[in-house]
Design a protein around this motif. Structure first.
Motif, PDB file in Angstrom:
ATOM      1  N   ARG A 294       5.561 -34.990  44.908  1.00 18.12           N
ATOM      2  CA  ARG A 294       5.566 -36.235  45.338  1.00 18.12           C
ATOM      3  C   ARG A 294       6.435 -37.565  44.856  1.00 18.12           C
ATOM      4  O   ARG A 294       6.904 -38.241  45.284  1.00 18.12           O
ATOM      5  CB  ARG A 294       4.104 -36.702  45.001  1.00 18.12           C
ATOM      6  CG  ARG A 294       3.125 -35.891  46.057  1.00 18.12           C
ATOM      7  CD  ARG A 294       1.646 -36.520  45.729  1.00 18.12           C
ATOM      8  NE  ARG A 294       1.462 -37.766  46.239  1.00 18.12           N
ATOM      9  CZ  ARG A 294       1.005 -38.824  45.228  1.00 18.12           C
ATOM     10  NH1 ARG A 294       1.105 -38.462  43.858  1.00 18.12           N
ATOM     11  NH2 ARG A 294       0.868 -40.041  45.766  1.00 18.12           N
ATOM     12  N   GLU A 295       6.636 -37.212  43.510  1.00 15.78           N
ATOM     13  CA  GLU A 295       7.526 -38.025  42.797  1.00 15.78           C
ATOM     14  C   GLU A 295       8.798 -37.895  43.150  1.00 15.78           C
ATOM     15  O   GLU A 295       9.607 -38.746  43.352  1.00 15.78           O
ATOM     16  CB  GLU A 295       7.205 -37.641  41.266  1.00 15.78           C
ATOM     17  CG  GLU A 295       8.144 -38.623  40.475  1.00 15.78           C
ATOM     18  CD  GLU A 295       8.298 -38.322  38.936  1.00 15.78           C
ATOM     19  OE1 GLU A 295       9.035 -38.970  38.128  1.00 15.78           O
ATOM     20  OE2 GLU A 295       7.811 -37.384  38.318  1.00 15.78           O
ATOM     21  N   GLY A 296       9.355 -36.781  43.458  1.00 17.74           N
ATOM     22  CA  GLY A 296      10.952 -36.112  44.288  1.00 17.74           C
ATOM     23  C   GLY A 296      10.943 -36.987  45.355  1.00 17.74           C
ATOM     24  O   GLY A 296      12.002 -37.268  45.788  1.00 17.74           O
ATOM     25  N   ASN A 297       9.815 -37.050  46.206  1.00 17.53           N
ATOM     26  CA  ASN A 297       9.919 -37.679  47.621  1.00 17.53           C
ATOM     27  C   ASN A 297       9.650 -39.061  47.615  1.00 17.53           C
ATOM     28  O   ASN A 297       9.702 -39.895  48.647  1.00 17.53           O
ATOM     29  CB  ASN A 297       8.739 -37.070  48.280  1.00 17.53           C
ATOM     30  CG  ASN A 297       9.041 -35.689  48.782  1.00 17.53           C
ATOM     31  OD1 ASN A 297      10.241 -35.263  48.637  1.00 17.53           O
ATOM     32  ND2 ASN A 297       8.066 -34.798  48.932  1.00 17.53           N
ATOM     33  N   GLY A 298       9.683 -39.634  45.988  1.00 14.45           N
ATOM     34  CA  GLY A 298       9.528 -41.258  46.278  1.00 14.45           C
ATOM     35  C   GLY A 298       8.365 -41.738  46.628  1.00 14.45           C
ATOM     36  O   GLY A 298       8.119 -42.820  46.860  1.00 14.45           O
ATOM     37  N   LEU A 299       6.915 -41.041  46.127  1.00 13.94           N
ATOM     38  CA  LEU A 299       5.864 -41.427  46.682  1.00 13.94           C
ATOM     39  C   LEU A 299       4.966 -42.013  45.610  1.00 13.94           C
ATOM     40  O   LEU A 299       3.912 -42.183  45.663  1.00 13.94           O
ATOM     41  CB  LEU A 299       5.075 -40.159  47.486  1.00 13.94           C
ATOM     42  CG  LEU A 299       5.900 -39.642  48.959  1.00 13.94           C
ATOM     43  CD1 LEU A 299       5.059 -38.458  49.148  1.00 13.94           C
ATOM     44  CD2 LEU A 299       5.715 -40.893  49.589  1.00 13.94           C
ATOM     45  N   THR A 300       5.485 -41.953  44.366  1.00  9.53           N
ATOM     46  CA  THR A 300       4.926 -42.524  43.140  1.00  9.53           C
ATOM     47  C   THR A 300       5.596 -43.643  42.657  1.00  9.53           C
ATOM     48  O   THR A 300       6.766 -43.838  43.022  1.00  9.53           O
ATOM     49  CB  THR A 300       4.750 -41.542  41.954  1.00  9.53           C
ATOM     50  OG1 THR A 300       5.911 -40.688  41.591  1.00  9.53           O
ATOM     51  CG2 THR A 300       3.977 -40.162  42.651  1.00  9.53           C
ATOM     52  N   ILE A 301       5.070 -44.189  41.795  1.00  9.56           N
ATOM     53  CA  ILE A 301       5.908 -45.465  41.047  1.00  9.56           C
ATOM     54  C   ILE A 301       7.080 -44.868  40.129  1.00  9.56           C
ATOM     55  O   ILE A 301       6.745 -43.739  39.474  1.00  9.56           O
ATOM     56  CB  ILE A 301       4.732 -46.289  40.157  1.00  9.56           C
ATOM     57  CG1 ILE A 301       4.199 -45.397  38.978  1.00  9.56           C
ATOM     58  CG2 ILE A 301       3.957 -46.934  41.136  1.00  9.56           C
ATOM     59  CD1 ILE A 301       3.312 -46.430  37.950  1.00  9.56           C
ATOM     60  N   ASP A 302       7.983 -45.525  39.632  1.00 11.97           N
ATOM     61  CA  ASP A 302       8.935 -45.063  39.082  1.00 11.97           C
ATOM     62  C   ASP A 302       8.489 -44.814  37.450  1.00 11.97           C
ATOM     63  O   ASP A 302       7.401 -45.521  37.028  1.00 11.97           O
ATOM     64  CB  ASP A 302       9.998 -46.191  38.743  1.00 11.97           C
ATOM     65  CG  ASP A 302      11.390 -45.610  38.249  1.00 11.97           C
ATOM     66  OD1 ASP A 302      11.986 -45.205  39.088  1.00 11.97           O
ATOM     67  OD2 ASP A 302      11.578 -45.815  36.911  1.00 11.97           O
ATOM     68  N   ARG A 303       8.951 -44.143  36.689  1.00 12.49           N
ATOM     69  CA  ARG A 303       8.645 -43.724  35.118  1.00 12.49           C
ATOM     70  C   ARG A 303       8.903 -44.917  34.563  1.00 12.49           C
ATOM     71  O   ARG A 303       8.674 -44.822  33.352  1.00 12.49           O
ATOM     72  CB  ARG A 303       9.316 -42.376  34.901  1.00 12.49           C
ATOM     73  CG  ARG A 303       8.718 -41.141  35.543  1.00 12.49           C
ATOM     74  CD  ARG A 303       9.460 -39.918  35.087  1.00 12.49           C
ATOM     75  NE  ARG A 303       8.801 -38.854  35.446  1.00 12.49           N
ATOM     76  CZ  ARG A 303       7.958 -38.079  34.855  1.00 12.49           C
ATOM     77  NH1 ARG A 303       7.405 -38.521  33.671  1.00 12.49           N
ATOM     78  NH2 ARG A 303       7.673 -36.902  35.226  1.00 12.49           N
ATOM     79  N   GLY A 304       9.671 -45.715  34.800  1.00 19.60           N
ATOM     80  CA  GLY A 304      10.264 -46.726  33.813  1.00 19.60           C
ATOM     81  C   GLY A 304       8.831 -47.686  33.345  1.00 19.60           C
ATOM     82  O   GLY A 304       7.805 -47.534  34.002  1.00 19.60           O
ATOM     83  N   LEU A 305       9.131 -48.537  32.450  1.00 21.74           N
ATOM     84  CA  LEU A 305       8.196 -49.430  31.970  1.00 21.74           C
ATOM     85  C   LEU A 305       7.760 -50.531  33.003  1.00 21.74           C
ATOM     86  O   LEU A 305       6.525 -50.713  33.072  1.00 21.74           O
ATOM     87  CB  LEU A 305       8.376 -49.986  30.603  1.00 21.74           C
ATOM     88  CG  LEU A 305       7.489 -50.971  30.019  1.00 21.74           C
ATOM     89  CD1 LEU A 305       6.254 -50.443  29.590  1.00 21.74           C
ATOM     90  CD2 LEU A 305       8.043 -51.686  28.801  1.00 21.74           C
ATOM     91  N   ASP A 306       8.702 -51.122  33.611  1.00 20.94           N
ATOM     92  CA  ASP A 306       8.181 -52.143  34.640  1.00 20.94           C
ATOM     93  C   ASP A 306       8.103 -51.509  36.101  1.00 20.94           C
ATOM     94  O   ASP A 306       7.715 -52.294  36.782  1.00 20.94           O
ATOM     95  CB  ASP A 306       9.302 -53.136  34.761  1.00 20.94           C
ATOM     96  CG  ASP A 306      10.672 -52.504  34.729  1.00 20.94           C
ATOM     97  OD1 ASP A 306      10.764 -51.349  35.094  1.00 20.94           O
ATOM     98  OD2 ASP A 306      11.575 -53.241  34.819  1.00 20.94           O
TER      99      ASP A 306
END
Length: 229
Positions: free
Chosen positions: A34-46
């Motif tokens: 899901r992360e690879g498909n862009g379905l989660t928020i970014d890992r960055g702080l903001d």
């Protein structure tokens, strides 16, 4: 990782998944997909950039709050609490350490998540790129010189925290070894003895760095040194 009283580094490393990382392999693979498909928020702080490592500049308000937890766990080193008779005999030391660790984790988590929203500017933070002058001169952000109670500031920096370790300073260590060899050679006028002396100094330096580093990490993280071996 604090390298000065009000300066250090923050490694975010927070999972973008709502569930805990302690899950079954199937769920972990599904989350990664899901992360690879862009379905989660970014890992960055903001949540908008991929930066997870930051130069951290904290306010005096933030630093005093952190110090209270350490002074509570080690009253003999602080000035906020006095030692009771039980503490002088060792009683309650583990309980105080565990409580201080728990309160410190809660404080840092609420600081990063901004929950609940802090009432004082000194307990808030902003994420921004360093100004050109700050980057070139490596100086404290202007906010700390202009405001009585500045917000904490985080500058994205992927490799800056390596300066707090032996990583990234290999050239400095090499120069130290060369100077050690030259001084030993001047003193003994013997290449073999100088090589052995340089090797022993290198071992001593590594041992001291490991010993002091483990001791400091144990004190700052409230983790017993036995678990850091």
């Amino acid at each position: 990782i604090m390298v000065e009283n009000n300066k250090g580094f923050y490694l975010h490393g927070k999972s973008p998944y709502a569930a805990s990382a302690d899950c079954a392999a199937e769920e972990l693979l599904e989350n990664l997909q899901r992360e690879g498909n862009g379905l989660t928020i970014d890992r960055g702080l903001d949540g908008t950039s991929g930066s997870q490592v930051f130069n951290l500049f904290v306010s005096s308000v933030f630093r005093r709050q952190i110090s209270k937890f350490y002074n509570y766990a080690r009253p003999k080193q602080g000035r906020y609490f006095s030692r009771s008779n039980d503490d002088q005999t060792g009683g309650g030391e583990k309980e105080k350490t565990l409580l201080a660790k728990f309160q410190l984790e809660l404080f840092l988590q609420s600081f990063i998540d901004r929950q609940p929203p802090p009432s004082r500017d000194g307990l808030k933070y902003i994420v921004r790129e360093p100004l050109l002058a700050e980057r070139l001169l490596n100086v404290t952000p202007a906010d700390f010189r202009a405001n009585a109670e500045p917000k904490c500031i985080l500058h994205p920096d992927d490799n800056g925290f390596l300066s707090a370790t032996f990583l990234g300073i290999e050239l400095d260590l090499l120069i130290h070894d060369i100077l050690t060899y030259n001084v030993a050679n001047m003193a003994f006028n013997n290449a073999g003895v100088s090589v052995v002396a340089t090797y022993l100094v290198n071992l001593l330096r590594t041992h001291l760095r490991s010993w002091f580093g483990k001791k400091n990490l144990s004190e700052k993280s409230f983790i017993n040194e036995k678990f850091l071996s």
